[in-house]
Design a protein around this motif. Structure first.
Motif, PDB file in Angstrom:
ATOM      1  N   HIS A  63      58.815-109.239 109.606  1.00  0.00           N
ATOM      2  CA  HIS A  63      57.983-110.311 109.048  1.00  0.00           C
ATOM      3  C   HIS A  63      57.329-111.162 110.137  1.00  0.00           C
ATOM      4  CE1 HIS A  63      59.109-109.698 104.927  1.00  0.00           C
ATOM      5  NE2 HIS A  63      60.396-109.877 105.163  1.00  0.00           N
ATOM      6  N   ASN A  68      66.981-104.594  99.387  1.00  0.00           N
ATOM      7  CA  ASN A  68      66.760-104.949 100.783  1.00  0.00           C
ATOM      8  C   ASN A  68      68.102-105.284 101.409  1.00  0.00           C
ATOM      9  OD1 ASN A  68      66.413-107.566 102.667  1.00  0.00           O
ATOM     10  ND2 ASN A  68      64.751-106.111 103.022  1.00  0.00           N
ATOM     11  N   GLN A  88      61.552-112.188  98.033  1.00  0.00           N
ATOM     12  CA  GLN A  88      62.416-111.397  98.923  1.00  0.00           C
ATOM     13  C   GLN A  88      62.153-111.766 100.372  1.00  0.00           C
ATOM     14  OE1 GLN A  88      64.667-108.934  99.225  1.00  0.00           O
ATOM     15  NE2 GLN A  88      65.235-108.849  97.060  1.00  0.00           N
ATOM     16  N   VAL A 117      61.548-103.757 107.857  1.00  0.00           N
ATOM     17  CA  VAL A 117      60.598-104.813 107.468  1.00  0.00           C
ATOM     18  C   VAL A 117      60.572-105.894 108.558  1.00  0.00           C
ATOM     19  CG1 VAL A 117      60.085-106.611 105.771  1.00  0.00           C
ATOM     20  CG2 VAL A 117      60.779-104.340 105.012  1.00  0.00           C
ATOM     21  N   PHE A 164      54.911-104.624  89.100  1.00  0.00           N
ATOM     22  CA  PHE A 164      55.720-103.396  89.126  1.00  0.00           C
ATOM     23  C   PHE A 164      55.464-102.575  87.858  1.00  0.00           C
ATOM     24  CE2 PHE A 164      58.790-106.006  91.797  1.00  0.00           C
ATOM     25  CZ  PHE A 164      58.404-105.417  92.982  1.00  0.00           C
ATOM     26  N   PHE A 222      62.937 -98.125  99.242  1.00  0.00           N
ATOM     27  CA  PHE A 222      61.977 -97.870  98.163  1.00  0.00           C
ATOM     28  C   PHE A 222      62.325 -96.536  97.506  1.00  0.00           C
ATOM     29  CE2 PHE A 222      58.603-101.000  99.125  1.00  0.00           C
ATOM     30  CZ  PHE A 222      58.991-101.416 100.395  1.00  0.00           C
ATOM     31  N   GLN A 258      64.651-113.383 103.109  1.00  0.00           N
ATOM     32  CA  GLN A 258      64.972-112.628 104.338  1.00  0.00           C
ATOM     33  C   GLN A 258      64.708-113.450 105.606  1.00  0.00           C
ATOM     34  OE1 GLN A 258      62.671-108.978 103.979  1.00  0.00           O
ATOM     35  NE2 GLN A 258      63.449-108.708 101.907  1.00  0.00           N
ATOM     36  N   THR A 267      64.113-102.363 103.833  1.00  0.00           N
ATOM     37  CA  THR A 267      63.949-102.310 102.373  1.00  0.00           C
ATOM     38  C   THR A 267      63.942-100.843 101.952  1.00  0.00           C
ATOM     39  OG1 THR A 267      62.721-104.372 102.350  1.00  0.00           O
ATOM     40  CG2 THR A 267      62.492-102.988 100.411  1.00  0.00           C
ATOM     41  N   THR A 317      53.774-110.281  99.677  1.00  0.00           N
ATOM     42  CA  THR A 317      53.592-110.906 100.992  1.00  0.00           C
ATOM     43  C   THR A 317      52.112-110.899 101.412  1.00  0.00           C
ATOM     44  OG1 THR A 317      54.052-108.771 102.000  1.00  0.00           O
ATOM     45  CG2 THR A 317      55.916-110.295 101.785  1.00  0.00           C
ATOM     46  N   ALA A 322      50.609-105.041 102.068  1.00  0.00           N
ATOM     47  CA  ALA A 322      51.980-105.258 101.578  1.00  0.00           C
ATOM     48  C   ALA A 322      52.907-104.201 102.186  1.00  0.00           C
ATOM     49  CB  ALA A 322      52.015-105.166 100.057  1.00  0.00           C
ATOM     50  N   TYR A 323      54.179-104.514 102.247  1.00  0.00           N
ATOM     51  CA  TYR A 323      55.146-103.548 102.784  1.00  0.00           C
ATOM     52  C   TYR A 323      55.218-102.315 101.889  1.00  0.00           C
ATOM     53  CZ  TYR A 323      56.420-107.362 105.825  1.00  0.00           C
ATOM     54  OH  TYR A 323      56.363-108.367 106.754  1.00  0.00           O
ATOM     55  N   SER A 324      54.999-102.548 100.618  1.00  0.00           N
ATOM     56  CA  SER A 324      55.039-101.414  99.690  1.00  0.00           C
ATOM     57  C   SER A 324      53.939-100.406 100.014  1.00  0.00           C
ATOM     58  CB  SER A 324      54.879-101.891  98.244  1.00  0.00           C
ATOM     59  OG  SER A 324      55.919-102.768  97.930  1.00  0.00           O
ATOM     60  N   ILE A 380      66.272-105.593  93.958  1.00  0.00           N
ATOM     61  CA  ILE A 380      65.075-106.067  93.260  1.00  0.00           C
ATOM     62  C   ILE A 380      65.306-105.708  91.793  1.00  0.00           C
ATOM     63  CG2 ILE A 380      62.554-105.768  93.041  1.00  0.00           C
ATOM     64  CD1 ILE A 380      63.649-105.163  96.379  1.00  0.00           C
TER      65      ILE A 380
END
Ligand code: PRE
Length: 582
Positions: free
Chosen positions: A371, A341, A392, A369, A320, A462, A396, A460, A416, A299-301, A347
């Motif tokens: 994709h 984002n 999201q 980000v 979350f 964070f 995007q 994005t 994702t 994940a991007y997180s 978010i």
């Protein structure tokens, strides 16, 4: 030193100030039923009691800590000797010994440790806190009952002089509070270097008993003769210790030499004590830091967690909310969560959670980000009738998907990488996932299209969350995030924003969310009817540190117009060089 100054504005509005920075202003129900003021007061009360106990202990130290006095006594004798020989400062035995009056570095250290740890308690979300016994001292004994009262866990660290204090309890666990501390065992590791100290510790209980039964007199002569007895014990035990094997050491460890009838626990079977290193703030470079993020690997997180804390242990969380709780419950040290984002916007869920939980924003990272459209090996675009991803990510890539001719069903999933995993695990040949190239690699998918975000500068933002706030600095660019509400609807918003504008403080973001505790305000009368206004909470990010006087003044002014104000965090801005995703 961090200083918390609670103060009351009105009966139902509370303000808590940390280092001159307003941390929280508001009513209880607006902060999720949590009251910082009461807690800070309770902590301060406990703190003052502990200092008082410590002071009493210090006054009695000569009697209950004989090994220290032995050491002091030998220094005293040396001074007397010097005096007799006419060397150096003449020692006057009628005067109190200055070395005894002076607080030892250990006690100073204990005081500081307690002070810091109690402040930690003040801002933690749970009642659990830690009490660190830096050495074997009378205060250890005095404090044991307080551990229970204060709902603290006791941690026995290693000590520089070779003593280890261990609080044993049937319900001893590392991660939870100490329920009922019952037995206090003093462990002394009898290494050759520490032998004298070890023997002195072994002699200590006897001296303590003498003291309680009145065996040791209060006069200097009485005391010196007691020291002489103890000194002889030290000597004989030192000889024993020198001769003793490893098994003998266990006997010495429990303070009663030669009595194997005691229920002794071998040292290697005892739980390993936490050390001060376990309690100290995590290293800033992030090694061994446990960082919670939402999603699964890929994940991007996860990438954001790695950017924020290189070499951290990233902990995937399915929601979350779970990431917030992981930090609150000490399962993780930090959480890294997306808040906005550049294409998809805010978010919202995380804005709501920021208010509901007691974590502090301690940093931000902006992640480009990039994709990809992922499908099982051999699958072509024409076979697809569904694209799944995080909402999201879907938003995007909306335009690009249409351009690619993919006018197929979009389905939202939790993250994702989770979408990629789902396609792979269920062998879905009609479904593609929008996710990262790393997710493709992890779940064995092919990249059908690369860089499908609608804008190449897709970023994005964070935020990093921790249990403790960081001390705001003014020498590097800082951002501060606040949330506020006011009783008079949106009309007050202009006044609030001008408080920043007049001080040349730039705002970087404004977000409004429904005021869930009071969502609707009714205005009007019977003749005209009733207007139903929605009530909002406003989240504002501005470019200044809470250490900056301008920011403090702006907030003092904002406070005048608002019914609730909380500083979510003051933290360094992400200033990493710009690198677009394509
Ligand atoms: O699903 C992921 O990979 C995430 O990390 C979540 C998330 C988000 O919530 O915005 C993070 C970055 C991207 O903007 C897309 C999704």
């Amino acid at each position: 030193m961090v200083a918390c100054e609670p103060c009351c504005k009105t009966d139902d509005t509370r303000i808590v100030v940390l280092n001159g920075a307003i941390l929280q202003v508001g009513k209880n129900e607006e902060t999720g039923g949590f009251c910082t003021l009461e807690r800070v007061c309770v902590v301060m009360l406990k703190l003052s009691m502990l200092f008082w106990i410590e002071r009493c202990a210090r006054m009695r130290r000569r009697v209950v800590e004989p090994w220290r006095s032995i050491e002091q006594d030998s220094r005293l004798k040396a001074k007397q000797e010097e005096g007799r020989r006419g060397v150096g400062v003449r020692f006057d035995p009628t005067q109190p010994n200055p070395t005894i009056q002076k607080p030892s570095p250990t006690l100073t250290y204990i005081n500081h440790t307690f002070y810091l740890l109690f402040l930690k308690l003040a801002s933690s979300t749970r009642t659990t806190s830690f009490c660190h016994f830096s050495t074997f001292s009378p205060s250890s004994f005095f404090l044991i009952p307080f551990l229970d009262i204060c709902k603290m866990q006791c941690i026995a660290p290693s000590s520089s002089i070779g003593f280890k204090s261990i609080i044993k309890t049937p319900s001893y666990t590392v991660s939870h509070r100490l329920a009922h501390p019952k037995i206090n065992t003093i462990q002394c590791v009898a290494s050759p270097l520490d032998a004298a100290a070890a023997a002195a510790a072994a002699a200590a209980p006897a001296a303590t008993n003498n003291f309680t039964s009145g065996g040791v007199g209060k006069s200097r002569t009485d005391w010196q003769s007691s020291c002489a007895i103890l000194a002889s014990k030290v000597e004989s035990q030192q000889q024993n210790t020198d001769k003793s094997s490893g098994a003998d050491k266990i006997t010495v460890v429990n303070g009663v030499n030669g009595h194997s009838s005691l229920d002794l626990i071998p040292v290697n079977k005892l739980p390993k004590p936490l050390t001060i290193a376990d309690l100290s703030p995590a290293p800033s470079h992030g090694s061994s830091l446990r960082v919670a993020y939402q999603g699964v690997p890929g994940a991007y997180s996860e990438a954001a967690a790695g950017k924020a804390y290189p070499n951290c242990d990233a902990i995937p969380c399915d929601q979350f909310e779970v990431a917030f709780q992981a930090v609150e419950l000490w399962i993780a040290d930090r959480a890294v969560l997306p808040v906005e984002n550049s294409l998809g916007g805010s978010i919202h869920r995380n804005y709501d959670l920021l208010l509901r939980h007691r974590l502090h924003i301690v940093g931000e990272v902006q992640l480009p980000v990039h994709h990809c459209l992922l499908a099982l090996p051999g699958v072509r675009k024409e076979y697809l009738n569904r694209v799944i991803s995080h909402p999201q990510a879907l938003s995007q890539c909306e335009l690009t998907l249409t351009k690619l001719g993919l006018n197929v069903t979009r389905e939202a999933v939790d993250d994702t990488a989770g979408a990629a995993e789902f396609v792979a695990a269920n062998n879905l040949r009609d479904t593609a996932a929008i996710a990262s190239a790393r997710a493709a690699e992890l779940y064995g998918l092919n990249i059908l299209a690369d860089g499908i975000q609608d804008d190449s500068s897709n970023v994005t933002r964070f935020v990093m969350l921790a249990r403790e706030p960081i001390i705001p600095r003014t020498d590097i660019p800082f951002k501060t995030s606040i949330v506020f509400a006011h009783d008079k609807g949106t009309s007050v918003l202009f006044k609030v924003l001008s408080a920043f504008a007049f001080r040349n403080i730039s705002l970087t973001k404004i977000e409004s969310r429904p005021h869930r505790n009071r969502p609707i305000r009714l205005v009007g009368d019977e003749n005209v009817g009733t207007a139903k206004h929605f009530e909002y909470l406003f989240y504002v990010d501005f470019e200044a540190s809470m250490g900056d006087v301008r920011a403090q003044n702006a907030l003092a002014e904002v406070q005048e117009f608002t019914s609730f104000l909380r500083v979510l965090g003051s933290y360094p801005m992400d200033m990493t060089p710009w690198s677009p995703s394509r």
